[in-house]
Design an enzyme around this catalytic site. Sequence first.
Site, short mmCIF file in Angstrom:
data_model
loop_
_atom_site.label_atom_id
_atom_site.label_comp_id
_atom_site.label_asym_id
_atom_site.label_seq_id
_atom_site.Cartn_x
_atom_site.Cartn_y
_atom_site.Cartn_z
N HIS A 145 27.13 68.32 29.74
CA HIS A 145 27.47 67.09 29.03
C HIS A 145 28.30 66.17 29.93
CE1 HIS A 145 28.56 64.80 25.30
NE2 HIS A 145 29.62 64.49 26.05
N GLU A 146 29.32 66.72 30.55
CA GLU A 146 30.21 65.91 31.38
C GLU A 146 29.50 65.44 32.65
OE1 GLU A 146 33.03 64.69 30.47
OE2 GLU A 146 32.96 65.78 28.57
N HIS B 157 27.77 62.27 31.93
CA HIS B 157 28.69 61.14 32.04
C HIS B 157 28.92 60.76 33.50
CE1 HIS B 157 29.76 60.47 27.92
NE2 HIS B 157 30.30 61.65 27.74
N HIS C 221 25.95 59.06 35.07
CA HIS C 221 25.83 57.72 34.49
C HIS C 221 26.74 56.75 35.25
CE1 HIS C 221 26.58 54.95 30.76
NE2 HIS C 221 25.85 54.36 31.68
#
Length: 236
Positions: free
Chosen positions: A126-127, A130, A133
């Site tokens: 998940h991180e 980020h 991105h």
Amino acid sequence: VSTQSTGMFLNQLDLGNVVNALNLFCEDVLHVSLVVEEPSQGELVHKDLVKIAVFDERDGLVGYLYLDLCDREGKDPRTCLHTVTCGTHTQLPVVVLQCGLPGRGPPTTEFEYQTLTLGQVQTLFHELGHALHGILGRTKYQHTSGTRGPTDFAEIPSTLFENFISHPHVWYNCINPRTPFRDSHFKFGTEHLFNTPYTALEMETNILHAMLDQRLHSSGSLTDTTSIAEEVQARY
């Protein structure tokens, strides 16, 4: 699948293999390579950090990612992403991925063999969503870069990456290669781990939230959001 075989899968989720699986996934899907780079003198706040240069196969160096994954005395145990430099058209982005995982990291970059839970692996993916991105994006203004943009948009890459962990090929790369692994275990093991009795209910809830999101963002007046939520729930 038996509880014993499922436990075998989870016991093989060590940090070194998970980081390697993340790199393989980035190369296969995004055509991006994560290359460990030697830091300059005094560049790191602690020796446990790992500096990673992110290379795009077409554009070359596109940013830097610092991994601060393992717990240590005095460190904030929260899992989060720190943006040091935003990705704009005039500068390379620099981000730090911080976790509080068990064990210790470098001086070697193998992260030893610390076993992770499935939840910790999902959080790591998940991180990283980020992080990439923020690294791969290029914006004109700093306040729209990476996670600084609108929340609904900023959570898409991270949620997408988190869900990739249930893909058979990604899951296989996260498993310790020292363990005998058969296709039959692979197929039913992932179904058992990721398709819980609440999967359908969770999907229904997400669809309802999406419909509510569409309604709230298309309404001219939001004076009574509770009534709007009740209306959407009754309708769908």
